[in-house]
Design a protein around this motif. Structure first.
Motif, PDB file in Angstrom:
ATOM      1  N   GLY A  13      18.417  40.881  18.899  1.00 17.51           N
ATOM      2  CA  GLY A  13      19.245  41.770  18.107  1.00 17.51           C
ATOM      3  C   GLY A  13      18.432  42.806  17.370  1.00 17.51           C
ATOM      4  O   GLY A  13      18.778  43.990  17.357  1.00 17.51           O
ATOM      5  N   SER A  14      17.318  42.399  16.753  1.00 18.69           N
ATOM      6  CA  SER A  14      16.494  43.362  16.019  1.00 18.69           C
ATOM      7  C   SER A  14      15.820  44.332  16.989  1.00 18.69           C
ATOM      8  O   SER A  14      15.658  45.517  16.677  1.00 18.69           O
ATOM      9  N   PHE A  15      15.443  43.852  18.163  1.00 14.24           N
ATOM     10  CA  PHE A  15      14.882  44.732  19.194  1.00 14.24           C
ATOM     11  C   PHE A  15      15.911  45.783  19.591  1.00 14.24           C
ATOM     12  O   PHE A  15      15.611  46.968  19.680  1.00 14.24           O
ATOM     13  N   LEU A  16      17.155  45.354  19.819  1.00 17.44           N
ATOM     14  CA  LEU A  16      18.202  46.298  20.206  1.00 17.44           C
ATOM     15  C   LEU A  16      18.513  47.290  19.089  1.00 17.44           C
ATOM     16  O   LEU A  16      18.792  48.462  19.366  1.00 17.44           O
ATOM     17  N   VAL A  17      18.463  46.849  17.857  1.00 14.39           N
ATOM     18  CA  VAL A  17      18.668  47.777  16.735  1.00 14.39           C
ATOM     19  C   VAL A  17      17.620  48.886  16.814  1.00 14.39           C
ATOM     20  O   VAL A  17      17.952  50.073  16.729  1.00 14.39           O
ATOM     21  N   ASP A  18      16.364  48.515  17.002  1.00 16.20           N
ATOM     22  CA  ASP A  18      15.292  49.506  17.095  1.00 16.20           C
ATOM     23  C   ASP A  18      15.508  50.453  18.271  1.00 16.20           C
ATOM     24  O   ASP A  18      15.359  51.666  18.137  1.00 16.20           O
ATOM     25  N   VAL A  19      15.864  49.900  19.426  1.00 19.15           N
ATOM     26  CA  VAL A  19      16.091  50.716  20.623  1.00 19.15           C
ATOM     27  C   VAL A  19      17.244  51.688  20.396  1.00 19.15           C
ATOM     28  O   VAL A  19      17.137  52.884  20.682  1.00 19.15           O
ATOM     29  N   LEU A  20      18.348  51.185  19.883  1.00 19.49           N
ATOM     30  CA  LEU A  20      19.525  52.028  19.671  1.00 19.49           C
ATOM     31  C   LEU A  20      19.256  53.109  18.615  1.00 19.49           C
ATOM     32  O   LEU A  20      19.708  54.247  18.757  1.00 19.49           O
ATOM     33  N   ASN A  21      18.500  52.771  17.581  1.00 27.29           N
ATOM     34  CA  ASN A  21      18.109  53.774  16.580  1.00 27.29           C
ATOM     35  C   ASN A  21      17.260  54.876  17.224  1.00 27.29           C
ATOM     36  O   ASN A  21      17.451  56.061  16.931  1.00 27.29           O
ATOM     37  N   ARG A  22      16.339  54.484  18.122  1.00 22.59           N
ATOM     38  CA  ARG A  22      15.507  55.483  18.805  1.00 22.59           C
ATOM     39  C   ARG A  22      16.347  56.412  19.673  1.00 22.59           C
ATOM     40  O   ARG A  22      15.978  57.566  19.867  1.00 22.59           O
ATOM     41  N   PHE A  23      17.457  55.914  20.197  1.00 21.56           N
ATOM     42  CA  PHE A  23      18.356  56.752  20.992  1.00 21.56           C
ATOM     43  C   PHE A  23      19.254  57.618  20.105  1.00 21.56           C
ATOM     44  O   PHE A  23      20.052  58.403  20.606  1.00 21.56           O
ATOM     45  N   GLY A  24      19.154  57.459  18.790  1.00 22.46           N
ATOM     46  CA  GLY A  24      19.885  58.313  17.873  1.00 22.46           C
ATOM     47  C   GLY A  24      21.210  57.759  17.380  1.00 22.46           C
ATOM     48  O   GLY A  24      22.032  58.511  16.842  1.00 22.46           O
ATOM     49  N   TYR A  25      21.423  56.459  17.527  1.00 23.06           N
ATOM     50  CA  TYR A  25      22.665  55.847  17.065  1.00 23.06           C
ATOM     51  C   TYR A  25      22.450  55.137  15.739  1.00 23.06           C
ATOM     52  O   TYR A  25      21.389  54.576  15.482  1.00 23.06           O
ATOM     53  N   GLU A  26      23.489  55.139  14.917  1.00 20.68           N
ATOM     54  CA  GLU A  26      23.488  54.312  13.712  1.00 20.68           C
ATOM     55  C   GLU A  26      23.958  52.931  14.142  1.00 20.68           C
ATOM     56  O   GLU A  26      24.897  52.812  14.933  1.00 20.68           O
ATOM     57  N   VAL A  27      23.317  51.887  13.645  1.00 14.51           N
ATOM     58  CA  VAL A  27      23.653  50.527  14.058  1.00 14.51           C
ATOM     59  C   VAL A  27      24.024  49.681  12.845  1.00 14.51           C
ATOM     60  O   VAL A  27      23.296  49.663  11.847  1.00 14.51           O
ATOM     61  N   ILE A  28      25.164  49.012  12.964  1.00 12.75           N
ATOM     62  CA  ILE A  28      25.556  47.992  11.995  1.00 12.75           C
ATOM     63  C   ILE A  28      25.337  46.674  12.714  1.00 12.75           C
ATOM     64  O   ILE A  28      25.998  46.401  13.718  1.00 12.75           O
ATOM     65  N   ALA A  29      24.396  45.868  12.242  1.00  9.90           N
ATOM     66  CA  ALA A  29      24.055  44.615  12.918  1.00  9.90           C
ATOM     67  C   ALA A  29      24.633  43.424  12.153  1.00  9.90           C
ATOM     68  O   ALA A  29      24.539  43.353  10.928  1.00  9.90           O
ATOM     69  N   ARG A  30      25.230  42.516  12.905  1.00 13.22           N
ATOM     70  CA  ARG A  30      25.751  41.264  12.365  1.00 13.22           C
ATOM     71  C   ARG A  30      25.321  40.136  13.292  1.00 13.22           C
ATOM     72  O   ARG A  30      25.089  40.347  14.474  1.00 13.22           O
TER      73      ARG A  30
END
Length: 135
Positions: A13-30
């Motif tokens: 999940g934390s890896f995907l948060v980083d990846v998605l942020n790099r693609f320019g998306y805001e992420v709400i993680a739960r």
């Protein structure tokens, strides 16, 4: 900026948060289904939901079913490390945009997320493994 609700209780999940942020998306993680649903019920504007199949409190299929009632127009993607044809078919019946077996390549997740946000049908890539299970 598009907002993605990511539900994953594991380290990925934390890896995907980083990846998605790099693609320019805001992420709400739960980390679980109930807290993800409360984000939506509290009125957060979410453009895409990405959920793992295995979650605490409820599985990803149950979460997808509940999402249809509280956020019916929001596309969803399901991730799983132990997918079966049964869970794949159930996820499709619940309207999941894409069903992805882990591990997923960074390039693939970027392409899939973009397509889901644009609601563009996915096609299998010629440069990597198929993105969808076949029945």
């Amino acid at each position: 900026m598009k907002t993605i609700l990511l539900i994953d209780e594991e380290r990925e999940g934390s890896f995907l948060v980083d990846v998605l942020n790099r693609f320019g998306y805001e992420v709400i993680a739960r980390q679980d289904g109930p807290s993800a649903l409360s984000v939506l019920r509290e009125g957060a504007q979410v453009d895409l939901v990405i959920t793992d199949y295995r979650l605490k409190g409820m599985d990803g299929l149950e979460l997808l079913s509940l999402l249809k009632t509280c956020a019916p127009s929001v596309p969803s993607i399901m991730l799983t490390a132990d997918g079966t044809i049964e869970t794949y078919l159930k996820a499709l019946s619940l309207g999941v945009f894409e069903y992805i077996n882990k591990p997923v390549k960074v390039k693939e997740i970027g392409r899939i997320v973009k397509a889901a946000l644009e609601k563009t049908p996915m096609f299998e890539s010629t440069d990597s493994a198929p993105l969808r299970e076949t029945a």
